[in-house]
Design a protein around this motif. Structure first.
Motif, PDB file in Angstrom:
ATOM      1  N   LEU A   1       0.858  -1.180   0.000  1.00  0.00           N
ATOM      2  CA  LEU A   1       0.000   0.000   0.000  1.00  0.00           C
ATOM      3  C   LEU A   1       0.892   1.228   0.000  1.00  0.00           C
ATOM      4  N   CYS A   2       0.578   2.176  -0.869  1.00  0.00           N
ATOM      5  CA  CYS A   2       1.278   3.453  -0.869  1.00  0.00           C
ATOM      6  C   CYS A   2       0.281   4.542  -0.489  1.00  0.00           C
ATOM      7  N   ILE A   3       0.613   5.308   0.544  1.00  0.00           N
ATOM      8  CA  ILE A   3      -0.214   6.442   0.971  1.00  0.00           C
ATOM      9  C   ILE A   3       0.191   7.652   0.148  1.00  0.00           C
ATOM     10  N   THR A   4      -0.750   8.233  -0.561  1.00  0.00           N
ATOM     11  CA  THR A   4      -0.469   9.351  -1.465  1.00  0.00           C
ATOM     12  C   THR A   4      -1.349  10.539  -1.086  1.00  0.00           C
ATOM     13  N   ASP A   5      -1.022  11.172   0.021  1.00  0.00           N
ATOM     14  CA  ASP A   5      -1.869  12.271   0.490  1.00  0.00           C
ATOM     15  C   ASP A   5      -1.786  13.483  -0.430  1.00  0.00           C
ATOM     16  N   HIS A   6      -2.869  14.257  -0.407  1.00  0.00           N
ATOM     17  CA  HIS A   6      -2.998  15.398  -1.312  1.00  0.00           C
ATOM     18  C   HIS A   6      -2.029  16.523  -1.002  1.00  0.00           C
ATOM     19  N   CYS A   7      -1.424  17.042  -2.056  1.00  0.00           N
ATOM     20  CA  CYS A   7      -0.697  18.307  -2.005  1.00  0.00           C
ATOM     21  C   CYS A   7      -1.051  19.049  -3.289  1.00  0.00           C
ATOM     22  N   ASP A   8      -2.185  19.729  -3.276  1.00  0.00           N
ATOM     23  CA  ASP A   8      -2.657  20.462  -4.449  1.00  0.00           C
ATOM     24  C   ASP A   8      -2.225  21.914  -4.367  1.00  0.00           C
TER      25      ASP A   8
ATOM     26  N   LYS B   1       3.829  16.292   9.677  1.00  0.00           N
ATOM     27  CA  LYS B   1       2.634  15.502   9.985  1.00  0.00           C
ATOM     28  C   LYS B   1       2.653  14.183   9.220  1.00  0.00           C
ATOM     29  N   ALA B   2       3.014  14.243   7.944  1.00  0.00           N
ATOM     30  CA  ALA B   2       3.038  13.027   7.125  1.00  0.00           C
ATOM     31  C   ALA B   2       4.058  12.021   7.654  1.00  0.00           C
ATOM     32  N   LEU B   3       5.243  12.499   8.004  1.00  0.00           N
ATOM     33  CA  LEU B   3       6.283  11.596   8.501  1.00  0.00           C
ATOM     34  C   LEU B   3       5.931  11.032   9.870  1.00  0.00           C
ATOM     35  N   ALA B   4       5.286  11.851  10.704  1.00  0.00           N
ATOM     36  CA  ALA B   4       4.854  11.346  12.013  1.00  0.00           C
ATOM     37  C   ALA B   4       3.828  10.230  11.846  1.00  0.00           C
ATOM     38  N   GLU B   5       2.888  10.406  10.916  1.00  0.00           N
ATOM     39  CA  GLU B   5       1.887   9.374  10.641  1.00  0.00           C
ATOM     40  C   GLU B   5       2.551   8.108  10.101  1.00  0.00           C
ATOM     41  N   TYR B   6       3.478   8.300   9.201  1.00  0.00           N
ATOM     42  CA  TYR B   6       4.160   7.152   8.601  1.00  0.00           C
ATOM     43  C   TYR B   6       4.973   6.391   9.642  1.00  0.00           C
ATOM     44  N   ASP B   7       5.682   7.119  10.486  1.00  0.00           N
ATOM     45  CA  ASP B   7       6.483   6.470  11.529  1.00  0.00           C
ATOM     46  C   ASP B   7       5.601   5.759  12.554  1.00  0.00           C
ATOM     47  N   ALA B   8       4.402   6.286  12.802  1.00  0.00           N
ATOM     48  CA  ALA B   8       3.488   5.639  13.742  1.00  0.00           C
ATOM     49  C   ALA B   8       3.018   4.283  13.225  1.00  0.00           C
ATOM     50  N   ALA B   9       3.112   4.099  11.912  1.00  0.00           N
ATOM     51  CA  ALA B   9       2.740   2.817  11.301  1.00  0.00           C
ATOM     52  C   ALA B   9       3.976   1.963  11.022  1.00  0.00           C
TER      53      ALA B   9
ATOM     54  N   SER C   1       7.729  -2.917   6.581  1.00  0.00           N
ATOM     55  CA  SER C   1       8.390  -4.026   5.886  1.00  0.00           C
ATOM     56  C   SER C   1       8.041  -5.357   6.536  1.00  0.00           C
ATOM     57  N   ARG C   2       6.760  -5.554   6.790  1.00  0.00           N
ATOM     58  CA  ARG C   2       6.326  -6.842   7.322  1.00  0.00           C
ATOM     59  C   ARG C   2       6.504  -7.916   6.269  1.00  0.00           C
ATOM     60  N   THR C   3       6.647  -9.132   6.699  1.00  0.00           N
ATOM     61  CA  THR C   3       6.743 -10.235   5.744  1.00  0.00           C
ATOM     62  C   THR C   3       5.493 -10.271   4.877  1.00  0.00           C
ATOM     63  N   GLY C   4       5.693 -10.130   3.587  1.00  0.00           N
ATOM     64  CA  GLY C   4       4.574 -10.190   2.663  1.00  0.00           C
ATOM     65  C   GLY C   4       3.811  -8.898   2.502  1.00  0.00           C
ATOM     66  N   PHE C   5       4.229  -7.833   3.190  1.00  0.00           N
ATOM     67  CA  PHE C   5       3.524  -6.559   3.066  1.00  0.00           C
ATOM     68  C   PHE C   5       4.491  -5.396   3.242  1.00  0.00           C
ATOM     69  N   SER C   6       4.282  -4.343   2.446  1.00  0.00           N
ATOM     70  CA  SER C   6       5.072  -3.117   2.570  1.00  0.00           C
ATOM     71  C   SER C   6       4.152  -1.907   2.536  1.00  0.00           C
ATOM     72  N   LEU C   7       4.450  -0.932   3.376  1.00  0.00           N
ATOM     73  CA  LEU C   7       3.767   0.358   3.371  1.00  0.00           C
ATOM     74  C   LEU C   7       4.744   1.389   2.831  1.00  0.00           C
ATOM     75  N   ARG C   8       4.311   2.124   1.797  1.00  0.00           N
ATOM     76  CA  ARG C   8       5.186   3.098   1.153  1.00  0.00           C
ATOM     77  C   ARG C   8       4.634   4.508   1.331  1.00  0.00           C
ATOM     78  N   LEU C   9       5.556   5.468   1.335  1.00  0.00           N
ATOM     79  CA  LEU C   9       5.206   6.866   1.543  1.00  0.00           C
ATOM     80  C   LEU C   9       5.189   7.599   0.206  1.00  0.00           C
ATOM     81  N   GLY C  10       4.015   8.030  -0.190  1.00  0.00           N
ATOM     82  CA  GLY C  10       3.869   8.729  -1.458  1.00  0.00           C
ATOM     83  C   GLY C  10       3.263  10.108  -1.286  1.00  0.00           C
ATOM     84  N   LEU C  11       2.863  10.669  -2.410  1.00  0.00           N
ATOM     85  CA  LEU C  11       2.320  12.020  -2.454  1.00  0.00           C
ATOM     86  C   LEU C  11       1.498  12.154  -3.724  1.00  0.00           C
ATOM     87  N   GLU C  12       0.346  12.814  -3.629  1.00  0.00           N
ATOM     88  CA  GLU C  12      -0.398  13.181  -4.835  1.00  0.00           C
ATOM     89  C   GLU C  12      -0.236  14.683  -5.020  1.00  0.00           C
ATOM     90  N   LEU C  13       0.549  15.048  -6.013  1.00  0.00           N
ATOM     91  CA  LEU C  13       0.941  16.441  -6.226  1.00  0.00           C
ATOM     92  C   LEU C  13       0.103  17.034  -7.350  1.00  0.00           C
TER      93      LEU C  13
END
Length: 268
Positions: A35-42, A58-66, A71-83
């Protein structure tokens, strides 16, 4: 089968309410591998008011909280952006994209051009087919400007305004826009960028097939799949079906990203 959702939003987005960890938990529960989180930056808000900041703290704090999902076995969380519309201020866009932990950037156009008031396409006049065509002309002109920049990895939801276009005098399609779409896709391909299949939480699927076939014919290879989820219940909706569309259109790989670099995962 590997499944990835590369378009989702957390409470970091102006229209999101849920922490990243909730979105990650939903992805794991739904059988996604990534899953890649792509929060809005319009660069224009929904009313057309200029915006030139993004709350990386705020974005990095949220990402670090998760952290447990990174990098769990079989799952990855990625940090993205919708620009959104970064060409309106390239210097600011460059600073925002310089975040070293950033994995992926969706390039998008949500708003009408400043010359037309800059209001989000959600609020545009679609009362007639002619009004819809005027909006589409404006939209594709803006997408062409975006495609020429370096501030995206993949063009987001290319058919975005069609979500809202239901004029009384007949359905609206992209017939007549084939040359513009070809030019847009060629530009992205030539710059080493790609396109996404955006399921809009499972509501748009077959609509993508003509564009996918054209992209494939133009030798496009970089393609991501995204649900556009703003809540855990919608994470991954339509993603398995979108992977099937890719296979039917002749694609052998789906793309994921690590620090803005594409990686190709076989579609099995």
């Amino acid at each position: 089968m590997f499944l990835s959702d590369y378009h989702s939003h957390s409470l970091v987005s102006f229209d999101g309410k849920f922490p990243m960890i909730d979105m990650a938990q939903a992805a794991v529960a739904g059988g996604l591998n990534e899953l890649c989180i792509t929060d809005h930056c319009d660069f224009l808000d929904e009313n057309g008011v200029p915006v030139r900041t993004y709350d990386w703290d705020k974005a990095l704090a949220e990402y670090d909280a998760a952290d447990g999902f990174h990098s769990r076995t079989g799952f990855s969380l990625r940090l993205g952006l919708e620009l959104g519309m970064p060409y309106l201020d390239p210097a600011v866009a460059e600073r925002i994209c310089a975040q070293p932990r950033l994995d992926f950037v969706l390039g998008s156009v949500h708003n009408q051009s400043p010359e037309r008031g800059g209001v989000d396409f959600y609020y545009a006049d679609y009362s007639t087919a002619a009004a819809c065509r005027e909006a589409l002309d404006d939209y594709f002109a803006s997408l062409a400007l975006l495609a020429e920049t370096d501030f995206y990895d993949v063009l987001a939801h290319i058919i975005y305004p069609l979500r809202y276009m239901k004029p009384a005098d007949g359905p609206v399609t992209l017939e007549g826009y084939e040359d513009r779409l070809d030019a847009l896709l060629r530009t992205a391909i030539g710059r080493g960028r790609g396109m996404e299949v955006n399921t809009w939480c499972g509501r748009t699927l077959e609509d993508w097939m003509p564009l996918l076939k054209r992209y494939r014919a133009l030798r496009g290879e970089i393609v991501t799949v995204g649900s556009d989820a703003h809540a855990p219940d919608n994470v991954g909706k339509g993603v398995p079906q979108a992977f099937e569309l890719l296979r039917e259109a002749g694609f052998r790989y789906v793309t994921v990203f690590r620090r803005r670099k594409p990686e190709f995962i076989p579609i099995i």
